[in-house]
Enzyme design. Structure first.
Site, PDB file in Angstrom:
ATOM      1  N   ALA A  61      33.123   1.798 -73.753  1.00 42.66           N
ATOM      2  CA  ALA A  61      32.493   2.561 -72.852  1.00 42.66           C
ATOM      3  C   ALA A  61      30.712   2.268 -73.427  1.00 42.66           C
ATOM      4  O   ALA A  61      30.367   2.379 -74.506  1.00 42.66           O
ATOM      5  CB  ALA A  61      32.580   3.953 -72.606  1.00 42.66           C
ATOM      6  N   ASP A  62      30.014   2.415 -72.306  1.00 37.03           N
ATOM      7  CA  ASP A  62      28.465   2.359 -72.723  1.00 37.03           C
ATOM      8  C   ASP A  62      27.819   3.200 -71.585  1.00 37.03           C
ATOM      9  O   ASP A  62      28.124   3.049 -70.422  1.00 37.03           O
ATOM     10  CB  ASP A  62      28.098   0.991 -72.806  1.00 37.03           C
ATOM     11  CG  ASP A  62      26.797   0.921 -73.408  1.00 37.03           C
ATOM     12  OD1 ASP A  62      26.612   1.114 -74.735  1.00 37.03           O
ATOM     13  OD2 ASP A  62      25.828   0.776 -72.609  1.00 37.03           O
ATOM     14  N   THR A  63      26.839   4.101 -72.002  1.00 39.41           N
ATOM     15  CA  THR A  63      25.931   4.740 -71.037  1.00 39.41           C
ATOM     16  C   THR A  63      24.258   4.322 -71.152  1.00 39.41           C
ATOM     17  O   THR A  63      24.038   3.933 -72.366  1.00 39.41           O
ATOM     18  CB  THR A  63      25.979   6.079 -71.243  1.00 39.41           C
ATOM     19  OG1 THR A  63      27.687   6.467 -71.183  1.00 39.41           O
ATOM     20  CG2 THR A  63      25.493   7.002 -70.211  1.00 39.41           C
TER      21      THR A  63
END
Length: 190
Positions: free
Chosen positions: A67-69
């Site tokens: 995941a990445d934000t």
């Protein structure tokens, strides 16, 4: 059933997976997160995929979650601040404005791959210089995209949100759990 691996060192993502009682281990990826010339939605999914893929190459018989934000405001991607001055500048940009938080997710296994991006809108209160200074002094902005963490003291900066709160925290957990149901992972009943 296969073990689930989280390809992230984020304590928030770890906590969210623990909260829904999914057994998992952590293998941190070393993907360069420097912003590339891509649209935000493409960038955040690409980074999530790269993180998952790096770990998946080491553990090809397991299921890997990456995941990445990112935070965007006025067409600009606001990354993790490098120092106090950059954190202050970012918070000044966000003060009194509506911005968007995007979290990209990639789940990889031998059988299949799933990627998606979730978005949430965040409206900040107008911040005083004193509020910005105090928040930066707390140390909280330094490992967070957009220089704030909604799950911590940064919650006091937020006037309202539209969308999934957990997308802003860094992992849209309800959608992740539903996506993981398509994978043969080990799980605790809940």
């Amino acid at each position: 059933m296969k073990p689930l691996i989280l390809a992230s060192q984020s304590p928030r993502r770890k906590q969210l997976l623990e909260q829904v009682q999914l057994p998992f281990s952590i293998q941190v990826s070393n993907v360069d997160e420097n912003v590339l010339e891509k649209l935000p939605e493409d960038l955040v999914v690409s980074l999530a995929y790269q993180k998952a893929a790096e770990v998946y190459r080491q553990f090809p018989t397991q299921v890997v979650l990456g995941a990445d934000t990112i935070v965007t405001a006025g067409g600009e991607i606001l990354g993790k601040p490098k120092d106090a001055q950059e954190a202050k500048n970012t918070l000044r940009k966000l003060s009194g404005t509506l911005h968007q938080v995007l979290t990209g997710v990639a789940i990889l296994s031998e059988e299949k791959e799933v990627t998606f991006v979730e978005k949430a809108d965040v409206q900040f209160f107008s911040l005083t210089e004193e509020e910005i200074e105090d928040y930066v002094k707390s140390g909280e902005p330094f490992d967070k995209a957009g220089a704030y963490g909604i799950q911590g003291i940064g919650a006091t900066l937020v006037e309202s949100i539209r969308g999934d709160y957990f997308t802003i925290v860094g992992l849209p957990i309800a959608k992740v759990v539903r996506a993981l149901r398509e994978f043969p992972i080990q799980r605790d009943p809940f």
